[in-house]
Motif scaffolding. Sequence first.
Motif, PDB file in Angstrom:
ATOM      1  N   LEU A  39       0.858  -1.192   0.000  1.00 40.77           N
ATOM      2  CA  LEU A  39       0.000   0.000   0.000  1.00 40.77           C
ATOM      3  C   LEU A  39       0.890   1.237   0.000  1.00 40.77           C
ATOM      4  O   LEU A  39       1.959   1.221   0.608  1.00 40.77           O
ATOM      5  CB  LEU A  39      -0.860   0.002   1.279  1.00 40.77           C
ATOM      6  N   PHE A  41       1.755   5.073   1.163  1.00 41.21           N
ATOM      7  CA  PHE A  41       1.589   5.891   2.377  1.00 41.21           C
ATOM      8  C   PHE A  41       2.157   7.257   2.050  1.00 41.21           C
ATOM      9  O   PHE A  41       3.316   7.376   1.661  1.00 41.21           O
ATOM     10  CB  PHE A  41       2.374   5.231   3.518  1.00 41.21           C
ATOM     11  N   LEU A  43       1.637  11.187   3.784  1.00 36.25           N
ATOM     12  CA  LEU A  43       2.129  11.785   5.032  1.00 36.25           C
ATOM     13  C   LEU A  43       1.335  11.283   6.235  1.00 36.25           C
ATOM     14  O   LEU A  43       1.417  11.847   7.324  1.00 36.25           O
ATOM     15  CB  LEU A  43       2.078  13.313   4.936  1.00 36.25           C
ATOM     16  N   TYR A  47      -6.814   9.512   9.485  1.00 38.20           N
ATOM     17  CA  TYR A  47      -6.924   9.271  10.924  1.00 38.20           C
ATOM     18  C   TYR A  47      -6.918   7.795  11.304  1.00 38.20           C
ATOM     19  O   TYR A  47      -6.523   7.441  12.403  1.00 38.20           O
ATOM     20  CB  TYR A  47      -8.222   9.901  11.452  1.00 38.20           C
ATOM     21  N   VAL A 108      -0.418  17.220   3.400  1.00 38.21           N
ATOM     22  CA  VAL A 108      -0.927  16.046   2.686  1.00 38.21           C
ATOM     23  C   VAL A 108      -0.241  16.020   1.324  1.00 38.21           C
ATOM     24  O   VAL A 108       0.127  17.065   0.794  1.00 38.21           O
ATOM     25  CB  VAL A 108      -2.464  16.086   2.478  1.00 38.21           C
ATOM     26  N   ALA A 113      -4.214  13.191  -1.360  1.00 36.10           N
ATOM     27  CA  ALA A 113      -5.387  14.050  -1.608  1.00 36.10           C
ATOM     28  C   ALA A 113      -6.268  13.448  -2.704  1.00 36.10           C
ATOM     29  O   ALA A 113      -7.491  13.522  -2.647  1.00 36.10           O
ATOM     30  CB  ALA A 113      -4.924  15.455  -1.995  1.00 36.10           C
ATOM     31  N   ASN A 116      -8.092  10.022  -1.448  1.00 35.90           N
ATOM     32  CA  ASN A 116      -9.284  10.262  -0.613  1.00 35.90           C
ATOM     33  C   ASN A 116     -10.197  11.308  -1.255  1.00 35.90           C
ATOM     34  O   ASN A 116     -11.190  11.699  -0.640  1.00 35.90           O
ATOM     35  CB  ASN A 116      -8.881  10.711   0.795  1.00 35.90           C
ATOM     36  N   GLY A 165      -6.255   4.454  -2.681  1.00 39.21           N
ATOM     37  CA  GLY A 165      -4.916   3.918  -2.963  1.00 39.21           C
ATOM     38  C   GLY A 165      -4.903   2.494  -3.472  1.00 39.21           C
ATOM     39  O   GLY A 165      -3.834   1.876  -3.555  1.00 39.21           O
ATOM     40  N   TYR A 393     -16.703   8.953   6.406  1.00 31.75           N
ATOM     41  CA  TYR A 393     -15.553   9.270   5.558  1.00 31.75           C
ATOM     42  C   TYR A 393     -14.413   8.286   5.839  1.00 31.75           C
ATOM     43  O   TYR A 393     -13.830   8.316   6.933  1.00 31.75           O
ATOM     44  CB  TYR A 393     -15.115  10.700   5.868  1.00 31.75           C
ATOM     45  N   ALA A 395     -11.353   8.354   5.091  1.00 37.16           N
ATOM     46  CA  ALA A 395     -10.094   9.016   5.474  1.00 37.16           C
ATOM     47  C   ALA A 395     -10.017   9.276   6.970  1.00 37.16           C
ATOM     48  O   ALA A 395      -8.938   9.439   7.528  1.00 37.16           O
ATOM     49  CB  ALA A 395      -9.953  10.337   4.732  1.00 37.16           C
TER      50      ALA A 395
HETATM   51  C1  LIG Z   1      -5.778  18.330  10.640  1.00 34.26           C
HETATM   52  C2  LIG Z   1      -6.395  17.590   9.478  1.00 34.26           C
HETATM   53  C3  LIG Z   1      -7.399  18.212   8.745  1.00 34.26           C
HETATM   54  C4  LIG Z   1      -7.982  17.549   7.673  1.00 34.26           C
HETATM   55  N1  LIG Z   1      -8.951  18.197   6.982  1.00 34.26           N
HETATM   56  C5  LIG Z   1      -9.525  17.593   5.927  1.00 34.26           C
HETATM   57  C6  LIG Z   1     -10.515  18.263   5.152  1.00 34.26           C
HETATM   58  O1  LIG Z   1     -10.877  19.407   5.420  1.00 34.26           O
HETATM   59  N2  LIG Z   1     -11.039  17.607   4.087  1.00 34.26           N
HETATM   60  C7  LIG Z   1     -10.640  16.351   3.748  1.00 34.26           C
HETATM   61  O2  LIG Z   1     -11.151  15.797   2.766  1.00 34.26           O
HETATM   62  N3  LIG Z   1      -9.706  15.684   4.461  1.00 34.26           N
HETATM   63  C8  LIG Z   1      -9.145  16.275   5.530  1.00 34.26           C
HETATM   64  N4  LIG Z   1      -8.174  15.625   6.251  1.00 34.26           N
HETATM   65  C9  LIG Z   1      -7.788  14.265   5.839  1.00 34.26           C
HETATM   66  C10 LIG Z   1      -6.620  14.284   4.838  1.00 34.26           C
HETATM   67  O3  LIG Z   1      -6.782  15.327   3.906  1.00 34.26           O
HETATM   68  C11 LIG Z   1      -6.616  12.968   4.063  1.00 34.26           C
HETATM   69  O4  LIG Z   1      -6.571  11.888   4.937  1.00 34.26           O
HETATM   70  C12 LIG Z   1      -5.463  12.882   3.055  1.00 34.26           C
HETATM   71  O5  LIG Z   1      -5.734  11.819   2.188  1.00 34.26           O
HETATM   72  C13 LIG Z   1      -4.113  12.643   3.739  1.00 34.26           C
HETATM   73  O6  LIG Z   1      -3.093  12.690   2.760  1.00 34.26           O
HETATM   74  P1  LIG Z   1      -1.706  11.950   3.011  1.00 34.26           P
HETATM   75  O7  LIG Z   1      -0.776  12.385   1.955  1.00 34.26           O
HETATM   76  O8  LIG Z   1      -1.278  12.122   4.423  1.00 34.26           O
HETATM   77  O9  LIG Z   1      -2.106  10.442   2.702  1.00 34.26           O
HETATM   78  P2  LIG Z   1      -2.130   9.183   3.681  1.00 34.26           P
HETATM   79  O10 LIG Z   1      -2.999   9.485   4.832  1.00 34.26           O
HETATM   80  O11 LIG Z   1      -0.753   8.714   3.933  1.00 34.26           O
HETATM   81  O12 LIG Z   1      -2.858   8.130   2.733  1.00 34.26           O
HETATM   82  C14 LIG Z   1      -4.219   8.348   2.383  1.00 34.26           C
HETATM   83  C15 LIG Z   1      -4.610   7.386   1.269  1.00 34.26           C
HETATM   84  O13 LIG Z   1      -3.905   7.751   0.099  1.00 34.26           O
HETATM   85  C16 LIG Z   1      -3.259   6.625  -0.453  1.00 34.26           C
HETATM   86  N5  LIG Z   1      -2.073   7.129  -1.161  1.00 34.26           N
HETATM   87  C17 LIG Z   1      -1.153   8.011  -0.702  1.00 34.26           C
HETATM   88  N6  LIG Z   1      -0.252   8.246  -1.673  1.00 34.26           N
HETATM   89  C18 LIG Z   1      -0.607   7.501  -2.742  1.00 34.26           C
HETATM   90  C19 LIG Z   1      -0.062   7.297  -4.029  1.00 34.26           C
HETATM   91  N7  LIG Z   1       1.048   7.939  -4.462  1.00 34.26           N
HETATM   92  N8  LIG Z   1      -0.682   6.433  -4.872  1.00 34.26           N
HETATM   93  C20 LIG Z   1      -1.804   5.790  -4.476  1.00 34.26           C
HETATM   94  N9  LIG Z   1      -2.361   5.940  -3.270  1.00 34.26           N
HETATM   95  C21 LIG Z   1      -1.766   6.789  -2.419  1.00 34.26           C
HETATM   96  C22 LIG Z   1      -2.966   5.740   0.735  1.00 34.26           C
HETATM   97  O14 LIG Z   1      -2.823   4.378   0.357  1.00 34.26           O
HETATM   98  C23 LIG Z   1      -4.230   5.938   1.568  1.00 34.26           C
HETATM   99  O15 LIG Z   1      -5.263   5.116   1.076  1.00 34.26           O
HETATM  100  C24 LIG Z   1      -7.555  16.243   7.323  1.00 34.26           C
HETATM  101  C25 LIG Z   1      -6.543  15.619   8.062  1.00 34.26           C
HETATM  102  C26 LIG Z   1      -5.955  16.286   9.124  1.00 34.26           C
HETATM  103  C27 LIG Z   1      -4.870  15.604   9.910  1.00 34.26           C
END
Ligand SMILES: Cc1cc2nc3c(=O)[nH]c(=O)nc-3n(C[C@H](O)[C@H](O)[C@H](O)COP(=O)(O)OP(=O)(O)OC[C@H]3O[C@@H](n4cnc5c(N)ncnc54)[C@H](O)[C@@H]3O)c2cc1C
Length: 436
Positions: A39, A41, A43, A47, A108, A113, A116, A165, A393, A395
């Motif tokens: 899978l 990952f 950042l 949650y 993120v 982005a 999700n 993902g 949700y 995410a």
């Molecule tokens: C403080 C806070 C506020 C937030 N506010 C919002 C909001 O307002 N709206 C909203 O929609 N979300 C919100 N979120 C959630 C956040 O935007 C999502 O969880 C986002 O997907 C996290 O991105 P990440 O890069 O950390 O991905 P991760 O959490 O590491 O992974 C998320 C998903 O993406 C997949 N993925 C990551 N990279 C790839 C890739 N290159 N190829 C394929 N799959 C991949 C992973 O397998 C996983 O399924 C918030 C989170 C926090 C902590």
Amino acid sequence: MQRVVSSWGRLGQVPHDITRPAFLDEAQAAVRSPGPPQLCFGLGRSYGDVCLNANGRLIVTDSLDRIIGFDRERGILRAEAGLSLDRLLRMTVPAGWFAPVVPGTKFVTLGGALANDVHGKNHETVGTFGAHVTALGLARSTGELLTLSRTENSDLFAATVGGLGLTGMILWAELQLVPIRSAMIDGETLPLKDLADFFRVSEESGDWPYRVAWIDCLAKGSAVGRGFYIRGRHAGSGGFAVHGAPRIGAPFGAPGWLLNSRTIGLFNTAYLHRPFVLGAKRVHYEPFFFPLDAVANWNRMYGKRGFFQHQSAIPTAAAFDALRRLLELTAEFGEGSFLVVLKLFGDKPSPGILSFPLPGATLALDFPNKGESTHRLLDRMAEVVLAAGGRLYPAKDATMSGEAFRAGYPDWRKLEAARDPAIMSDFWRRVTTETA
Ligand SMILES: Cc1cc2nc3c(=O)[nH]c(=O)nc-3n(C[C@H](O)[C@H](O)[C@H](O)COP(=O)(O)OP(=O)(O)OC[C@H]3O[C@@H](n4cnc5c(N)ncnc54)[C@H](O)[C@@H]3O)c2cc1C
């Protein structure tokens, strides 16, 4: 390399076999490599377990953060999928361009982005993040390298946007940015006396692209829904200064009691009675969009046991009653929620089969993990959401049942059909195995 990984809610410390490719060809090789399911990952700002694959393999993408091309005339940016919005904005804001959709944190990645199909405070006006992605590159475990868009491999594009993902590794994404005339936001903060007020003010705020409410989750009776309504738009002047680094950090070993119902109550009371926050104000985009980013790793303040978030989307017709019930349940259980965010979703169709938003309202609440009682509350809230025809949700989720998932996302089998068989997540295992 074997490493313990947790997601933003810090609900478990799970060992994973980690690969961290530095270049796209290494990433492709990692996706192709035989072995147990893997899978991506980003950042880890999800949650729950959507970004986890316990005792399996994780491909960490944060080193894949190069800009492939930036057309400064047309605002089209193509970049590797590990690029964060933090870095993206540092580059595009001085050039007069902003990301079309930003979630509540800029930490993120583009891949996260997309996976999700995240939404921002402007969902009513512009829809989800994926709606602004013009193309993306996907690597499958078969060795295929595909370009996806609304017109090229369109079925796989629809499965990949909001596809958690599971369809392959997103290598790069191309994004249409929005023009800005400054880094500032003209904002207004209005008091809300109850839930009816939220709907009334939302109705009157149609010409503000960014809208969100912060709600006092401990209010009871006729005060349910009391809080603030915040609306804003990009300002016409004020310079193009970019954001800085987080100002403070949460201590690593913060005790769990730091955020308990009493401290949360005090926070909510203090926050709601800050008269100076009311009215019109020009602010930088950073505190407007990302107030929580000011404290690095604020998730540690919930202590070792971590925390849950409930975020649901509820169709318009049922929204008022269901929101009222959800807020009442929170107050009744007294679990306290540090953050309660309420927004409306618009009717712009999402490009993804499994995108979360639907026309209606969305409510997000954090709960410290107190074990059994928190699970009971989350289950009760999920029942209310399902009865209202809504959904949770992925995410943000760590507890929804397979039944709740499948009821909320009746098209989930389309994603299962498009899933790369070499990819799996704890979330997908949890919500699909009952019928597998
Ligand atoms: C403080 C806070 C506020 C937030 N506010 C919002 C909001 O307002 N709206 C909203 O929609 N979300 C919100 N979120 C959630 C956040 O935007 C999502 O969880 C986002 O997907 C996290 O991105 P990440 O890069 O950390 O991905 P991760 O959490 O590491 O992974 C998320 C998903 O993406 C997949 N993925 C990551 N990279 C790839 C890739 N290159 N190829 C394929 N799959 C991949 C992973 O397998 C996983 O399924 C918030 C989170 C926090 C902590």
